[in-house]
Design a protein around this motif. Structure first.
Motif: not given
Length: 136
Positions: A62-67, A86-97, A100-107
């Motif tokens: 995960i990079d600072n530039d939101s990629t 408290k949720t990290l949402i990953l929006n894939y460039t590949d539209a077929s995927r 993905l939502q990931l819950k954030i818990r410390n590290n």
């Protein structure tokens, strides 16, 4: 006076949201859950039999530039990320995927989904647990 209080709380909310976004930046790898994580993440939800990914099977950068780049089985899936509460949402460039939502818990980041086993068609819960690697 009321305006100052309102301004203070607005700034506090914005600062809290920004700090969560900055803390997720880094490199994560999958790992099996510890006994305490199993108790708190799975058993507490009533899932006593579940699947999980083995150590270093998944890598998420995960990079600072939101990629981000999500790597599994030596295949990379890039995209853009955002934090909502408290949720990290990953929006894939590949539209077929699907996102993905990931819950954030410390590290750590985690996701619990229902999976169908190929041969038996039995359904089981799957825990994806990613832990942030130490800064080097």
């Amino acid at each position: 006076m009321t305006n100052r209080i309102l301004l203070f709380f607005t700034l506090l909310i914005v600062a809290t949201g920004c700090s969560t976004s900055k803390t997720v930046v880094g490199i994560y790898t999958s790992r099996g859950p510890s006994s305490m994580e199993t108790l708190s993440l799975m058993y507490s939800k009533g899932y006593f039999e579940f699947l999980y990914d083995f150590d270093d099977y998944i890598k998420l950068k995960i990079d600072n530039d939101s990629t981000f780049v999500y790597s599994i089985k030596k295949k990379d899936y890039p995209g853009r990320w955002k934090v909502k509460g408290k949720t990290l949402i990953l929006n894939y460039t590949d539209a077929s995927r699907e996102d993905l939502q990931l819950k954030i818990r410390n590290n750590k980041l985690y996701n619990i989904t229902e999976e169908t086993l190929c041969k038996s068609k039995q359904k089981m819960m799957r825990l994806m647990l990613l832990e942030k690697k130490e800064e080097q």
